[in-house]
Design an enzyme around this catalytic site. Structure first.
Site: not given
Length: 422
Positions: A166, A168, A307, A379
């Site tokens: 990730s 993030q 994503d 999603r």
């Protein structure tokens, strides 16, 4: 503004997409850390951003959310709370960004999250935090929430980080870098979804801090942020569903506010649609996708825009040839295992699918109606809503999961479908 010529096509529609979740939550972090009061315009109101605002409030930050603008009073010295319990819900940015922010204060801060978020990895970030002098412990399973952080300020300095699962993890450290006594140097050994790090760096610049790239290292000076007036651009990941709908049905969609200067890498999804045969026009203030209703098969490396992988998977059966999506292993540790979720649902629709560790291959088919298993993932729900434009009797088992990023998705998507007569 939308391209006037583009609006002349029959079926052409302007779709107003809500603000970016990624930008909103980064802006909230930066505003909380800044010196002064920041005004945020166009911020997204959703489960994830509600959780971020709630978390800031528990830490002692003041956030006022009005109908036209949000105002955040910054605290460069860190949270005012000396003890707090934070529940991160399903929010990955909440669960990964706020523990680092809490560490810059002084107190004991306990974090927990939903079962879904508890399963998602945290270890590379907390390992790096420990190397930077932060005292913390994983209260049940190492590398996962729940987590306790003992804030005494963050020394900072140099650290190595694996961000291959990730991006993030890297963004969280960079955002907190200016609040660290010695600043920060992060050497990255692997990095996925790099455009999200570019969002972080661009936004830090707008709050007065420049990140320097030195090979595989990112260098952040100490010194803090300054408050500003920041407008949140529309969510490019959310826009992908409407762009895909246009490409699939031979209609046209224009999204204002997402143009040539957009900071979100997921806008590059339109390049994939262009390779498949759609016409794409990006102007200073908008992006327009015009479809023919015909899609070509392609191979697409989606490491940097993973994503939007489910969006492509959801329209892939309608392509004239096979679609192969590669280098998306990190999607296996999102809200669900997205490779497997797409594969299972496509097979239930009667589509031939093959998968590997980091790829999915999808063959042309005429999907048959079924109930889509959303796996609790917003999603998956929004992507397969696009499949439903050309698949009668397709339903979603958890339509409300879209609240995470776009609470009004079904209303907006349904209105578009009605305008198109589908």
């Amino acid at each position: 503004m939308p391209d006037p010529e583009a609006q002349g096509k029959p079926g052409g529609s302007v779709v107003i997409v809500p603000g970016s979740k990624s930008v909103t939550n980064r802006a909230l972090f930066l505003a909380a850390a800044a010196d002064g009061t920041t005004t945020l315009r166009g911020a997204l109101r959703s489960d994830d951003t509600d959780a971020f605002v709630e978390g800031l409030g528990v830490l002692g930050y003041e956030v006022e959310r009005g109908p036209d603008a949000w105002h955040v009073r910054g605290r460069p010295s860190g949270p005012s709370a000396t003890e707090a319990d934070l529940y991160c819900r399903d929010g990955a940015t909440v669960a990964r960004f706020l523990p680092v922010l809490a560490a810059t204060g002084h107190g004991t801060f306990r974090f927990d999250a939903s079962p879904q978020m508890r399963r998602r990895p945290l270890g590379p970030l907390t390992t790096a935090m420990r190397h930077l002098g932060v005292e913390l412990r994983h209260d049940e399973h190492e590398g996962h929430h729940p987590l306790t952080v003992v804030g005494r300020g963050v020394r900072g300095g140099a650290v190595r980080l694996d961000a291959g699962v990730s991006s993030q993890f890297l963004s969280a450290l960079l955002l907190a870098g200016p609040l660290m006594a010695e600043g920060l140097r992060v050497e990255v050994t692997d990095l996925v979804s790099a455009p999200y790090v570019e969002i972080t760096i661009a936004m830090m610049r707008s709050f007065g801090v420049r990140v320097v790239r030195d090979g595989d290292a990112f260098v952040v000076p100490t010194g803090g942020y300054r408050a500003t007036d920041h407008t949140v651009e529309p969510d490019a990941s959310t826009a992908s569903y409407f762009f895909a709908a246009a490409a699939l049905t031979g209609r046209q969609v224009t999204v204002p506010g997402l143009g040539a200067d957009a900071v979100q890498g997921d806008l590059r999804f339109v390049e994939i649609l262009e390779r498949m045969g759609a016409t794409v026009r990006v102007t200073a203030g908008a992006t327009t996708v015009t479809g023919t209703g015909r899609l070509a098969g392609i191979t697409a490396n989606m490491r940097d825009i993973s994503d939007t992988m489910p969006t492509l998977a959801a329209i892939a059966p309608f392509a004239a040839g096979p679609v192969r999506i590669t280098d998306v292993h990190n999607t296996r540790v999102k809200e669900c295992d997205r490779i497997e979720a797409c594969a299972v649902n496509l097979r239930r629709l009667g589509v031939r699918v093959e998968t590997g560790r980091d790829w999915i291959g999808i063959w042309p088919a005429v999907p048959v109606g079924t109930e889509i298993d959303c796996h609790g993932d917003h999603r998956i729900a929004m992507s397969f809503a696009v499949t439903g434009l050309r698949t009668p009797n397709l339903t979603l088992d958890e339509p409300t999961v879209v609240r995470k990023t776009f609470p009004d998705f079904h209303e907006v998507f349904g209105a578009l479908r009605h305008r198109w007569g589908l």
